[in-house]
Every structure is written in C-alpha cells, then in structure tokens.
Design a protein around this motif. Structure first.
Motif, PDB file in Angstrom:
ATOM      1  N   TYR A  40     -20.963  -0.597  -6.943  1.00 48.16           N
ATOM      2  CA  TYR A  40     -19.506  -0.675  -7.036  1.00 48.16           C
ATOM      3  C   TYR A  40     -18.978   0.343  -8.052  1.00 48.16           C
ATOM      4  O   TYR A  40     -17.986   1.031  -7.795  1.00 48.16           O
ATOM      5  N   GLU A  43     -18.888   3.832  -6.668  1.00 45.72           N
ATOM      6  CA  GLU A  43     -17.743   4.029  -5.772  1.00 45.72           C
ATOM      7  C   GLU A  43     -16.448   4.169  -6.570  1.00 45.72           C
ATOM      8  O   GLU A  43     -15.600   5.006  -6.270  1.00 45.72           O
ATOM      9  N   HIS A 257      -8.713   5.099  -6.808  1.00 40.19           N
ATOM     10  CA  HIS A 257      -9.459   4.136  -5.995  1.00 40.19           C
ATOM     11  C   HIS A 257      -8.515   3.215  -5.226  1.00 40.19           C
ATOM     12  O   HIS A 257      -8.677   3.013  -4.013  1.00 40.19           O
ATOM     13  N   LEU A 258      -7.524   2.671  -5.901  1.00 36.03           N
ATOM     14  CA  LEU A 258      -6.611   1.735  -5.235  1.00 36.03           C
ATOM     15  C   LEU A 258      -5.741   2.431  -4.203  1.00 36.03           C
ATOM     16  O   LEU A 258      -5.329   1.815  -3.209  1.00 36.03           O
ATOM     17  N   ARG A 260      -6.604   4.439  -2.049  1.00 40.82           N
ATOM     18  CA  ARG A 260      -7.300   4.512  -0.763  1.00 40.82           C
ATOM     19  C   ARG A 260      -7.957   3.184  -0.387  1.00 40.82           C
ATOM     20  O   ARG A 260      -8.807   3.143   0.493  1.00 40.82           O
ATOM     21  N   THR A 261      -7.540   2.109  -1.070  1.00 36.62           N
ATOM     22  CA  THR A 261      -8.069   0.769  -0.774  1.00 36.62           C
ATOM     23  C   THR A 261      -7.070   0.013   0.098  1.00 36.62           C
ATOM     24  O   THR A 261      -5.914  -0.166  -0.293  1.00 36.62           O
ATOM     25  N   TYR A 264      -5.733  -5.002  -1.592  1.00 38.79           N
ATOM     26  CA  TYR A 264      -5.875  -5.396  -2.989  1.00 38.79           C
ATOM     27  C   TYR A 264      -4.588  -6.067  -3.438  1.00 38.79           C
ATOM     28  O   TYR A 264      -3.532  -5.942  -2.799  1.00 38.79           O
ATOM     29  N   PRO A 281     -15.343  -5.084  -1.468  1.00 41.26           N
ATOM     30  CA  PRO A 281     -14.870  -3.699  -1.297  1.00 41.26           C
ATOM     31  C   PRO A 281     -15.925  -2.736  -0.772  1.00 41.26           C
ATOM     32  O   PRO A 281     -15.574  -1.658  -0.279  1.00 41.26           O
ATOM     33  N   TYR A 329      -9.570  -7.721  -4.591  1.00 41.84           N
ATOM     34  CA  TYR A 329      -9.540  -7.247  -3.213  1.00 41.84           C
ATOM     35  C   TYR A 329      -9.191  -8.433  -2.314  1.00 41.84           C
ATOM     36  O   TYR A 329     -10.036  -8.987  -1.607  1.00 41.84           O
TER      37      TYR A 329
END
Length: 495
Positions: A40, A43, A257-258, A260-261, A264, A281, A329
């Motif tokens: 994690y 990433e 990161h967020l 492209r998440t 969340y 995730p 997430y």
C-alpha cells in the motif's frame, strides 16, 4: 523521471529517529506485514521523494492530530494549479539518492579535529620543499618533500570513503534547500545562503582541475570537515526544513493519490466503527461491503476462499488510513482513533527454531500485552491453528475474550463454536457471496465447504467419501459440532 529505489529500512529511519518510544507506535511490524502495508505504501508514494516517503511512513505509525494535514490535502485537491506548481518546485527532490534523516535527527555530528586548519598549509609546505629540493638538490629536502607527499596521499586515502559518502548526503541536503528556495517560503533567503555555504567553489568543481585540487590541495577533505561543521551549526534550521519539505511532499502524494482514487471519503471520528461500502484500495474492481462494529467486536465466519482475509485486511487498512491520513476507501466512515494490531499470517521461523504454534503463542502474548497498555482494535485471522481442535478452540476463546474486554476484536475463524463461546463480547456475522456480490449477514456459517473442495480441486471422489466418514467420526467424538455434520452431509450428497 525514475525515482531512486530506497529500501524499506531507509524509509523507516525517519520514524525511528523522531518517534516517542515512551508511548509506542499505533501499529507494529507484524501488523505492517499482515495488512500488506508495504504494498500500500509503495502505491501511495508513487512519484514521491524519499522525504515524502519517510513522512508518509511516519504518519502510518504515529498518533497525530490529522485535522491540519487533512485540511491541507483537501486544499491541494481543490486547486489543481497550486498542486502542479508545488509539484514542479519539488520535483528535483526525487533525484535524491541518500537518506538524510539519520544525519539530521540521529547522533550529533562530531566536531572537526583540531588539526584540520593545518591541512591548508600541508600542500604549501610540500610545494616549497619540492621547489627547494629541485633548486638545491639537497637529499634531505627530497626526503622532506617525499614525506609531505606521502602525508597528502595518506590523508586522501584515509578519508576517501567518508568524503564520497558525505558528498552524497550533502547533495540531498542541498536539493532540500534548493526546493525551499524555489517554494519562496519566508526563510527562502536563509536557505539559499546556507546552500551556497555548503557548495564547493566553482574552480574546485571544474572537471580535471578538481582532481588536482583534491589530491594536491586536499580541497575535498577540507570541504568535508568545513561543510560538516556548517551542517552541525545549522542543525535546527535544517531539521525544520526537512520537516516542512517532508510534510509538503507527503501532502502532495496524498492529494495525487486521491485524485485518481474512484472511491474515498473523509472519515468522521466516533466511538463506533462504521465503514459503508468499503473496499480495499489495492484490489481493482473490489466489491464494496458495509461493516459496522459498536462496543462489541465481530466474529466473521464464511466458507473457504470466500474472502474473509481480504475483508479483514480491508477493514484494518481503512482504520489505519482514517487515523493516519483522515480518509477511508468507502462512501462513509466513522472510526475511533485507536491503534490497530493484526495477527493473520504467523509462520515457522527455521532460523530461531520457532514452530508455527510457538509463533502463534508469541503473537497472542504480544497482543495481550498491547491490550494491557491501552485500548486498541485487534484484527485476527484463524488464531491458534497449530494445535488440535479442542486446545485451539479453548486457547482462542480465552485470548479473544480477554482482548475483547480491553478493546475491539474483529476475528475470522472456521471454528464456529467460538461464536457461541464469545457471544457476550463478539457479534456473529457470516460472509457470503451471491454471484459477484459479497454480503455480511447476522449469524454463523452452517454450510461449510472444506471437504467439498477436495473433489473440486481434483481429488479422487473416493478420498472425499473417506474424508466424510472421518468427519462424522470426529464429530461424534467431539459431541457432533453442527458445522462438521452439516458440511459432511453436503459433501456426501455431492460425492
């Protein structure tokens, strides 16, 4: 740009340098391994320098107030232009190839020896003796010149490795200071001045000339001691620079990161645990589940291969990210800010002669010790599998019951009898799958599939039939647990 591949021990150094050992961390190494936090973190820290990687690692372990960092990350998410500008100003940090937190936060750098000022005169003495020897031809002067030359060589050889290593450390320090200047913070001027003081002269940096300057005039050795003293004298400022740069780089990593998440939310703080439509995730296309845990913990049962371990890891990871970063997430999350400790993959340790059951016992004792220190959330998968059924159930019930009195327990086990033994502290839920959808429903597993899988995995049907017979005999010996008899009947029908 290719990021320099730092090993995990380098990334962890900053946390070890600054963590408060008196209070302890909010998770431990086995939890880190069991919940796959290394994957994690990798990433999370894509396109991030060693500064940001170390700060992200520290936050995962630390007991910080995340409100300020969450506000900063939200602001970066809302302003793409500002985020890109900051990323441009800090992108050269990714070229750093040395970890410097140990230099800045570790043991104090030693002062330069008292004889260092003489290094400037040693080359002068050598040149004067060599010129005098050439002019006069006196053998004694040749001996003096030779001794001085050998002294220059000896000093160069003695400090060569230290000089080379320090040059790499200093390069990272200067990259940090340059980034601080580009960010135009209020102390950017001071950062620029200090950066220049740490730099070598222009002549000493010229190819070719630098080799002569180093070997004949000891420029590299003298710069090594001078710059090390400069770092030591400005340690407070450099520590502050490190913390601010690391914080900014970590915030940028989280915002990146967020951005492209797909799923969340910002976690709410509360006494209960409520994760609505939570996912892991690292699993692409993971099916969301809703998990709730009030004062009582949860006992999760389910067929083999249904995804109980994945569920535990998803819950554990989301509890950690809520505490460390302020987000989960999920579509909605309410979590307590408690430490999380896991026991999911104990293994034999051949080097120390520790068997599987001994490893389970050691981990169980560690969890009890953590529970005695402060309330926590415990994520446990199949505790005490390394002994017989009766002792496994008895030991598991005793440990889980004690842990549940001190904190919250989320446990998955095939020993469904534990659900009734621990009904006063753990609520039973079973994980099942309908097509491509997973769901949690109240109750315990009735239809096991452990023996069914023998045939499905290519075992001869005769083996399955024989296993069914043994299952019935075991069930009769142990008083006929419902799970065994139910599973045996199902296998008998399919076989």
């Amino acid at each position: 740009m290719t990021d320099y591949p730092f090993v995990p021990s380098d990334v962890a150094l900053y946390r070890r340098m600054v963590s408060d050992t008196s209070t302890g961390d909010m998770l431990d190494q086995q939890t880190w391994d069991d919940l796959l936090l290394a994957d994690y973190s990798a990433e999370l820290a894509r396109e991030t320098s060693i500064f940001g990687q170390q700060e992200l690692h520290r936050r995962l372990y630390a007991d910080d107030d995340v409100s300020a960092s969450s506000a900063r990350v939200r602001a970066l998410l809302a302003d793409d232009a500002a985020r890109k500008k900051l990323q441009t100003a800090t992108q050269d940090l990714r070229r750093a190839d040395r970890e410097i937190s140990e230099t800045l936060f570790g043991e104090p750098l030693p002062a330069a020896p008292c004889w260092v000022p003489l290094l400037a005169w040693l080359p002068v003495a050598f040149l004067m003796s060599a010129v005098a020897a050439l002019a006069t031809g006196w053998p004694l002067l040749w001996v003096v010149a030779l001794v001085l030359w050998l002294s220059l060589c000896a000093i160069q050889v003695r400090y060569h490795e230290a000089v080379q290593e320090w040059a790499c450390v200093l390069n990272t320090v200067q990259q940090m200071l340059r980034a601080q200047s580009l960010l135009a913070w209020e102390d950017a001027g001071q950062a620029g001045k200090l950066n220049r003081r740490l730099s070598r002269s222009l002549l000493a940096s010229m190819p070719g000339f630098s080799d002569y300057a180093d070997w004949l005039f000891l420029k590299n050795v003298r710069h090594y001691f001078h710059s090390r003293d400069t770092v030591r004298d400005n340690l407070g400022f450099l520590r502050s620079s490190f913390e601010r740069i690391a914080t900014l780089d970590a915030d940028l990593a989280l915002a990146r990161h967020l951005s492209r998440t797909p799923r969340y939310c910002w976690a709410e703080q509360g006494d209960e645990v409520m994760l609505s439509q939570v996912v892991h995730p690292l699993l692409a296309g993971a099916a969301p589940l809703t998990v709730g845990m009030a004062q009582q913990g949860l006992f999760i049962s389910g067929q083999n291969g249904i995804g109980k371990s994945t569920l535990l890891r998803a819950v554990g990871l989301n509890l950690i990210t809520a505490r460390a970063f302020g987000f989960c997430y999920a579509s909605r999350a309410v979590t307590p800010l408690l430490p999380v400790y896991a026991s999911m993959q104990n293994e034999d340790a051949l080097g120390s002669g520790e068997s599987f059951y001994m490893a389970e016992l050691r981990r169980g004792k560690e969890l009890l010790e953590q529970a005695a220190r402060r309330p926590a959330i415990f994520i446990i998968d199949e505790i005490f599998r390394g002994t017989n059924y009766l002792e496994s159930v008895s030991a598991a019930a005793a440990v889980l019951h004690t842990l549940a009195q001190q904190g919250r327990v989320l446990v998955a086990s095939h020993h469904v009898v534990l659900a009734s033994l621990l009904s006063d502290c753990l609520r039973p839920w079973r994980l099942s799958r309908e097509g491509e959808h997973w769901q949690l429903t109240p109750g315990v597993l009735l239809d096991t599939n452990g023996l069914t899988l023998l045939t499905e995995r290519g075992f001869d049907p005769a083996i399955t039939t024989k296993a069914v017979g043994f299952a019935r005999r075991v069930g009769a010996t142990l008083g006929g647990p419902a799970s065994i008899s139910a599973g045996a009947d199902e296998v008998d029908q399919r076989a």
